[in-house]
Every structure is written in C-alpha cells, then in structure tokens.
Design an enzyme around this catalytic site. Sequence first.
Site, PDB file in Angstrom:
ATOM      1  N   SER A  64     -37.167  23.664  22.744  1.00  0.00           N
ATOM      2  CA  SER A  64     -36.589  23.089  21.533  1.00  0.00           C
ATOM      3  C   SER A  64     -37.702  22.525  20.671  1.00  0.00           C
ATOM      4  CB  SER A  64     -35.612  21.962  21.899  1.00  0.00           C
ATOM      5  OG  SER A  64     -35.249  21.194  20.761  1.00  0.00           O
TER       6      SER A  64
ATOM      7  N   TYR B  69     -34.685  14.198  26.761  1.00  0.00           N
ATOM      8  CA  TYR B  69     -34.525  15.590  26.332  1.00  0.00           C
ATOM      9  C   TYR B  69     -35.856  16.174  25.862  1.00  0.00           C
ATOM     10  CZ  TYR B  69     -32.566  19.618  23.816  1.00  0.00           C
ATOM     11  OH  TYR B  69     -32.269  20.884  23.375  1.00  0.00           O
TER      12      TYR B  69
END
Length: 257
Positions: free
Chosen positions: A152, A165
């Site tokens: 990501s 994350y």
Amino acid sequence: MADANPYDSLKVNLTGQIAVVTGASQGLGKSIAIALGQSGAKVACIARSVDKLAATVADITAAGGTAEAFPCDVRESAAVDKLMNDINEKWGRIDILVNNAGVTRDTLLPVMTDEQWDEVIATNLRGPFLFARAAARLMMRQRYGRIINMSSVSGLMGNAGQTNYSASKAGLIGFTRSMSRELAKRKVTINAVCPGFIESEMTKVLGDSILDEVKKRIPAGRVGKPEDVSACVLFLASPAASYVTGAVLTVDGGMTG
C-alpha cells in the site's frame, strides 16, 4: 459493452495456470481473482469463510472460468501449509500467488492496544510469509512461479492513525525485495503492488466532500478503480514479466510522486 472483459487489451493468456488469491471475497482481492479467471487461470479463492467467497466464484464461472472456494485462516501456519499442498495435489501445480488478505485496526499510537497491533501484523505480514513460504517450496521445484504481494502507499509514506497497518505494508516491501533475491535463479519472481486510493465500499463511506479533497492530492484527478490495480497484477503474474522481480509498482495516480 457492460459484459466486455476490461482486460482484453492486455492480451494476457494464463490458460493452464493455477492461481491462489487470498482475501478474495471482496474488494481488490475479488477484482484480482476475477481478472485472473478471465485471463484463463484456474483460481483458488481464499478467505476465512467459504460463504463469503460464493459471489467471487460465481462471477468467475459465469464468465467461463474455473474457480473454487477454500476456507483458511491466513495466520495459521499448519492450515496454510495443508491448504497449499491440497491445492497442489488437486490441480497439479501452483503458478501464481497473490497475497492480498489484509485488515485495518486504525487508531492513534498512544491508545493502540496490543491486540490491534498484533492482529494487523499477523494478518498482513505473517499471512503473506506463510503463503509465500509454502508457494516457494512448490515453485522452486517446478522452476516457475509468480508471487505478488499487495502492499500500500501507506507502506511507502506512512499515515496517521495507521502505524500498525503502515508497518505491516512497509514490511511486505522489504520481504518482497529480500525474497526476490533468493528465488530469482529458480525463475520465481516476487513483486509488490502499492495501491493508492481505490474505489471501494470503504472510500464511499468517506463521503463526497472528503473524496473531493483526496482527488486534489492526486495528479490524475481521480481515485483509482479496482481494475487499475488488477491490470498491474495481471502483468506481473504473466510470463511477460519474467525479468521483473523485486519491484514495487505504485498504482496511485501519481499521489506519491
């Protein structure tokens, strides 16, 4: 042209290949599984619940492809090893692995719990490790394989409220680059894809005003579509990408420069 295959222009032919996609029940995982199926691959769709995978399998088979749902907790080592061996025995080989399964448990670091940290790291980083290790053992023997790890832009630039994350996605990039050096001579490639803002149920919840502000930060002037990401995964999964390994492909409309 609602029924047109959006990936036809890529001319990717994966006929006879076996693909495994984790987190295939929704979002990007579902889009990627369908893209692989439409390109001729037989797709093993992985999630914790078979019921949640029904729509993905149905979409692939309706388009003339072959897919099957396999339940698995990606954090469980023995379960992952058994599943990968079962797929290999049932279908004869595993050519493509897409490590897509992931979760978010967003909150600021001072109030983040141990459980919120551990769950994200276990799913987003331990899970890909377990699947990639199992796949590597099979792919090294057959001297062919494609492993794509879904990272990501949060793993590249960080994001407030996402220390868990972002750490997991940054870890995937280091994992990808290191593993690619180990397996390149066996004709197994390992690459990472870093999506930016992509149309999803999650982005819809943000509302139009926030999305308008997001678009101002994206040189392309729009959020991405799932197909934008799936098309990149298709290329990396194809024989045409044989000389691409250890790469980090950012799909964010230019947001991170």
